[in-house]
Design an enzyme around this catalytic site. Structure first.
Site, PDB file in Angstrom:
ATOM      1  N   SER A 150      -5.613  61.990  30.926  1.00  0.00           N
ATOM      2  CA  SER A 150      -5.932  61.772  32.278  1.00  0.00           C
ATOM      3  C   SER A 150      -7.287  62.385  32.247  1.00  0.00           C
ATOM      4  O   SER A 150      -7.705  63.249  31.688  1.00  0.00           O
ATOM      5  CB  SER A 150      -4.926  61.984  33.290  1.00  0.00           C
ATOM      6  OG  SER A 150      -5.603  62.150  34.418  1.00  0.00           O
ATOM      7  N   TYR A 169       0.580  69.181  36.485  1.00  0.00           N
ATOM      8  CA  TYR A 169      -0.012  67.629  35.823  1.00  0.00           C
ATOM      9  C   TYR A 169      -1.353  67.997  34.955  1.00  0.00           C
ATOM     10  O   TYR A 169      -1.422  67.464  33.969  1.00  0.00           O
ATOM     11  CB  TYR A 169      -0.299  66.825  37.021  1.00  0.00           C
ATOM     12  CG  TYR A 169      -0.986  65.269  36.469  1.00  0.00           C
ATOM     13  CD1 TYR A 169       0.325  64.546  36.100  1.00  0.00           C
ATOM     14  CD2 TYR A 169      -2.200  64.820  36.481  1.00  0.00           C
ATOM     15  CE1 TYR A 169      -0.037  63.233  35.576  1.00  0.00           C
ATOM     16  CE2 TYR A 169      -2.507  63.701  35.948  1.00  0.00           C
ATOM     17  CZ  TYR A 169      -1.324  62.791  35.468  1.00  0.00           C
ATOM     18  OH  TYR A 169      -1.773  61.363  34.906  1.00  0.00           O
TER      19      TYR A 169
HETATM   20  N1  NAD Z   1      -1.689  55.690  36.819  1.00  0.00           N
HETATM   21  C1  NAD Z   1      -2.666  56.401  36.949  1.00  0.00           C
HETATM   22  O1  NAD Z   1      -3.562  56.585  37.670  1.00  0.00           O
HETATM   23  C2  NAD Z   1      -2.768  57.314  35.573  1.00  0.00           C
HETATM   24  C3  NAD Z   1      -4.131  57.756  35.262  1.00  0.00           C
HETATM   25  C4  NAD Z   1      -4.201  58.706  34.181  1.00  0.00           C
HETATM   26  C5  NAD Z   1      -3.185  58.830  33.324  1.00  0.00           C
HETATM   27  N2  NAD Z   1      -1.895  58.347  33.611  1.00  0.00           N
HETATM   28  C6  NAD Z   1      -0.841  58.373  32.611  1.00  0.00           C
HETATM   29  O2  NAD Z   1      -0.548  57.359  32.031  1.00  0.00           O
HETATM   30  C7  NAD Z   1       0.855  57.243  31.391  1.00  0.00           C
HETATM   31  C8  NAD Z   1       1.824  56.343  31.966  1.00  0.00           C
HETATM   32  O3  NAD Z   1       1.496  56.086  33.517  1.00  0.00           O
HETATM   33  P1  NAD Z   1       1.515  54.711  34.246  1.00  0.00           P
HETATM   34  O4  NAD Z   1       0.383  54.894  35.199  1.00  0.00           O
HETATM   35  O5  NAD Z   1       2.091  53.569  33.552  1.00  0.00           O
HETATM   36  O6  NAD Z   1       2.907  55.052  35.614  1.00  0.00           O
HETATM   37  P2  NAD Z   1       4.360  54.530  35.623  1.00  0.00           P
HETATM   38  O7  NAD Z   1       4.853  55.528  36.624  1.00  0.00           O
HETATM   39  O8  NAD Z   1       4.165  53.032  36.025  1.00  0.00           O
HETATM   40  O9  NAD Z   1       4.935  54.701  34.033  1.00  0.00           O
HETATM   41  C9  NAD Z   1       5.285  55.808  33.609  1.00  0.00           C
HETATM   42  C10 NAD Z   1       6.556  55.415  32.940  1.00  0.00           C
HETATM   43  O10 NAD Z   1       7.118  56.540  32.396  1.00  0.00           O
HETATM   44  C11 NAD Z   1       8.497  56.523  32.575  1.00  0.00           C
HETATM   45  N3  NAD Z   1       9.091  58.010  32.304  1.00  0.00           N
HETATM   46  C12 NAD Z   1       8.915  58.935  33.317  1.00  0.00           C
HETATM   47  N4  NAD Z   1       9.460  60.087  32.785  1.00  0.00           N
HETATM   48  C13 NAD Z   1      10.325  59.775  31.619  1.00  0.00           C
HETATM   49  C14 NAD Z   1      11.062  60.376  30.632  1.00  0.00           C
HETATM   50  N5  NAD Z   1      11.166  61.769  30.976  1.00  0.00           N
HETATM   51  N6  NAD Z   1      11.333  59.975  29.799  1.00  0.00           N
HETATM   52  C15 NAD Z   1      11.082  58.585  29.377  1.00  0.00           C
HETATM   53  N7  NAD Z   1      10.253  57.770  30.140  1.00  0.00           N
HETATM   54  C16 NAD Z   1       9.761  58.426  31.290  1.00  0.00           C
HETATM   55  C17 NAD Z   1       8.801  55.924  33.960  1.00  0.00           C
HETATM   56  O11 NAD Z   1       9.872  55.588  34.104  1.00  0.00           O
HETATM   57  C18 NAD Z   1       7.678  54.913  33.779  1.00  0.00           C
HETATM   58  O12 NAD Z   1       8.233  53.634  33.191  1.00  0.00           O
HETATM   59  C19 NAD Z   1       1.250  58.592  32.110  1.00  0.00           C
HETATM   60  O13 NAD Z   1       1.243  59.676  31.079  1.00  0.00           O
HETATM   61  C20 NAD Z   1       0.231  59.103  33.076  1.00  0.00           C
HETATM   62  O14 NAD Z   1       0.416  60.431  33.539  1.00  0.00           O
HETATM   63  C21 NAD Z   1      -1.713  57.444  34.677  1.00  0.00           C
END
Ligand code: NAD
Length: 285
Positions: A150, A169
């Site tokens: 991130s 985080y």
């Molecule tokens: N959305 C943003 O703004 C953003 C920005 C930078 C980085 N990220 C990173 O991107 C990645 C994906 O996030 P996203 O944006 O798709 O959000 P999201 O919440 O839509 O998807 C995350 C997924 O991970 C699953 N998950 C959470 N805990 C879990 C566990 N213990 N075991 C298995 N699955 C689990 C959730 O159920 C969900 O389906 C994450 O690592 C997040 O930190 C997101």
């Protein structure tokens, strides 16, 4: 160009929705079969709902509609044995493992408790280590491991001020960045690549929820998604509120494919210029 990962098998954590689903479908569009896991229940310190069974079913539907195979299971990335069981079964049924996309994650921003710190580190860092550990016995020359960081990993201080959850985080993502670098060194001799993608805000359930509307519009009583969007854009030099999961999936596809066969140890910022004013984030001083 199509078939950029034809015949390969990809293991993706957090694949029920958001970026994980998009990565599964994008890689399937280019010829990969998928091993998908997701938690499918909420975590108390995350102030928004996580994915559910219907979400994972939709990922399966979209991958199968492309004529590709998918093994999709409920599993918690904090539990190594659960991941090993799914990966072993997936490799047995699909015939190998070429790509790992370790990207399940939570954001416990706003929760100022030790448990919020522990939960986010357990999922975002320990969960990534577990995903790589489960995959390790199956990885062969030419494999590609892709970790999701991130901009929080590179923007020291910005998320830390939002309490123990925000600190956790940033902590987890900084360590994912370092893990990617060090694993790239560990695996280079086997010609197995490890790269880290650092997105800024992405339009997924992690950002598109009531908690975030309030976090970005504290001036309003009942802010909406539409009222949050200008506030996100205002923080971007390119006036970009958030990336689409498609934007991130294209980077995942590049690192997964042989187009990047000599590229390893990269920290790719997908940030719409967000880190440019932060001086030398990611470049030599
Ligand atoms: N959305 C943003 O703004 C953003 C920005 C930078 C980085 N990220 C990173 O991107 C990645 C994906 O996030 P996203 O944006 O798709 O959000 P999201 O919440 O839509 O998807 C995350 C997924 O991970 C699953 N998950 C959470 N805990 C879990 C566990 N213990 N075991 C298995 N699955 C689990 C959730 O159920 C969900 O389906 C994450 O690592 C997040 O930190 C997101």
């Amino acid at each position: 160009m199509s078939g950029r990962v034809e015949g390969k098998v990809a293991f993706i954590t957090g694949a029920a929705r958001g970026q994980g689903r998009r990565h599964a479908v994008r890689l399937a569009e280019e010829g990969a079969d998928i091993i998908a896991v997701d938690l499918l229940e909420d975590i108390e310190t995350a102030p928004y709902p996580l994915a559910n069974k219907a979400d994972l079913d939709e990922t399966v539907r979209q991958v199968e509609a492309l004529g590709r195979r998918i093994i999709a299971k409920q599993a918690d990335v904090r539990e190594l044995r659960q991941l090993q069981a799914v990966v072993d079964q997936g490799v047995e049924e699909l015939g190998g493992l070429d790509i790992v996309v370790a990207q399940a994650g939570i954001l416990t921003m706003g929760s100022d408790t030790p448990q919020a710190f522990i939960d986010v580190v357990q999922v975002n860092l320990v969960g990534v280590i577990n995903a790589v550990t489960a995959a390790a016995p199956h990885l062969q020359t030419g494999a590609s491991v892709i970790l999701t960081g991130s901009t929080a990993a590179l923007l020291a201080g910005s998320v830390d001020i939002t309490g123990a959850g925000g600190l956790g985080y940033a902590h987890s993502k900084r360590h994912v960045a370092r893990l990617g670098h060090d694993l790239a060194r560990v695996y280079a001799g086997q010609q197995i690549r490890v790269n880290v993608i650092h997105p800024t805000n992405v339009e997924t359930g992690m950002m598109d929820n009531e908690f975030m509307y309030h976090a970005f519009r504290p001036d309003l009583d009942n802010p909406t998604r539409e009222e949050m969007i200008p506030s996100l854009a205002a923080k971007s030099p390119m006036n970009m509120p958030w990336l689409s999961p498609d934007d991130v999936a294209e980077a995942v596809l590049y690192f997964a494919s042989d187009a990047s066969r000599w590229v390893t140890g990269q920290q790719l910022k997908l940030d719409g210029g967000q880190l440019l004013p932060v001086g030398n984030a990611g470049v030599p001083a």
